[in-house]
Design an enzyme around this catalytic site. Structure first.
Site, PDB file in Angstrom:
ATOM      1  CB  SER A  17      -0.966  -0.002   1.183  1.00  0.00           C
ATOM      2  OG  SER A  17      -1.942  -0.995   1.018  1.00  0.00           O
ATOM      3  CE  LYS A  72      -8.672  -6.257   4.853  1.00  0.00           C
ATOM      4  NZ  LYS A  72      -8.984  -6.868   3.540  1.00  0.00           N
ATOM      5  CG  ASN A  93     -10.941  -2.208   2.574  1.00  0.00           C
ATOM      6  OD1 ASN A  93     -11.858  -1.395   2.704  1.00  0.00           O
ATOM      7  ND2 ASN A  93     -10.458  -2.546   1.392  1.00  0.00           N
ATOM      8  CG  ASP A 109     -11.230  -5.878   0.407  1.00  0.00           C
ATOM      9  OD1 ASP A 109     -10.284  -5.219  -0.078  1.00  0.00           O
ATOM     10  OD2 ASP A 109     -11.199  -6.382   1.540  1.00  0.00           O
ATOM     11  NE  ARG A 160      -7.944 -25.363   1.933  1.00  0.00           N
ATOM     12  CZ  ARG A 160      -6.805 -24.710   2.098  1.00  0.00           C
ATOM     13  NH1 ARG A 160      -5.651 -25.367   2.118  1.00  0.00           N
ATOM     14  NH2 ARG A 160      -6.803 -23.400   2.248  1.00  0.00           N
ATOM     15  NE  ARG A 162     -21.692 -29.125   4.014  1.00  0.00           N
ATOM     16  CZ  ARG A 162     -22.202 -29.205   2.790  1.00  0.00           C
ATOM     17  NH1 ARG A 162     -21.464 -29.607   1.781  1.00  0.00           N
ATOM     18  NH2 ARG A 162     -23.469 -28.865   2.575  1.00  0.00           N
ATOM     19  N   GLY A 247      -4.821 -11.513  -9.423  1.00  0.00           N
ATOM     20  CA  GLY A 247      -5.238 -10.881  -8.177  1.00  0.00           C
ATOM     21  C   GLY A 247      -4.721  -9.478  -7.953  1.00  0.00           C
TER      22      GLY A 247
END
Length: 284
Positions: A17, A72, A93, A109, A160, A162, A247
């Protein structure tokens, strides 16, 4: 008076940033500065509440701050006003100091994710379609919220663990459905957008084991990981003729709204900025 802003996290040395905002400050010739603070969670309340009265070394008046992991969610309890998107996502954020000293909490975001996709495709084409989201952490919350705003009819969430996917689906209920992790490839024929929000595929992390065979024609694949810029998932997407979105775009686009609120200029995300930030990434 010179305006100032910053980023708080714990740790913070990895943050891009300061490089990103510093580029814009120089580009637009602003009398402004942007700094990084390493702030443990237990000190966040004191740091945020002090922002309206904080002066920099050269008398800069602080207009706000970005927040990164692990601050956050904690900030929700501290700021004076939480905007609707941040409340729905459950994380902040960006904090803006208003003229009366009130702290406004935002989450950019989701719009950063949408704007990143919009660089490559017309996001209006996703209305009524199905998306598959891999992961159920903090980033996934913002992205699922963005997908709902984009008009997806169905959002399939798999993780991964649930139970974390179920918690996310319960938090943002519109059109969400939970899958077991080992079902992620079986639904690809329905899917127009695949989003990896996990750390799988990131430098130093295990690979994301996932074939894109059977993915719906014309689908888009995106990964919020940007180290490496082209993850294994994105390389496979390109090899099979799908649009691949890295990303880094989300990181750059989510920063625009905070910069505008603090410094009064709506900045541009362009190829020169991407190259500058990538160079900083290579130096870390």
């Amino acid at each position: 008076m010179i305006k100032a802003a910053g980023v708080m996290g714990f740790p913070i040395s990895h943050s891009l940033s300061p490089r990103l905002h510093g580029y814009w400050i120089k580009k637009y010739g602003l009398e402004a500065t942007y700094v990084a603070w390493e702030v443990p969670p237990e000190r966040l309340a004191a740091k945020l509440k002090n922002l309206p009265d904080l002066l920099g070394e050269n008398g800069e008046l602080f207009r706000g701050t970005n927040l990164t992991i692990p601050l956050k969610e904690k900030a929700l309890e501290i700021v004076d006003i939480v905007e609707e998107d941040a409340r729905a996502i459950g994380a902040i954020n960006t904090v803006v100091v208003e003229g009366d000293g009130l702290l406004i909490g935002r989450n950019t975001d989701g719009i950063g994710f949408i704007d990143s996709l919009a660089e490559k495709i017309d996001v209006a084409d996703f209305k009524g379609k199905t998306a598959l989201v891999l992961g159920a952490g903090g980033a996934a919350k913002a992205i699922v919220f963005a997908l709902i705003k984009m008009g997806f009819a169905k959002i399939l969430i798999t993780n991964r663990t649930r139970t974390r996917a179920e918690e996310l689906a319960d938090h943002l209920t519109d059109g969400t459905e939970v899958l077991d992790w080992d079902e992620r490839e079986s639904v690809l024929s329905q899917v127009s957008l695949v989003v990896n929000t996990t750390s799988l595929g990131m430098k130093g992390q295990p690979a994301l084991e996932m074939s894109l065979q059977g993915l719906k024609a014309g689908a888009v694949v995106t990964d919020i990981v940007y180290t490496p810029l082209k993850t294994g998932l994105l390389l496979e997407a390109e090899k099979n003729g799908f649009v691949a979105v890295d990303g880094l775009g989300m990181l750059l686009h989510q920063a625009k709204a905070g910069f505008e609120a603090w410094f009064g200029v709506r900045p541009e995300v362009d190829a020169d900025l991407r190259e500058f930030v990538l160079q900083g990434l290579a130096d870390k």
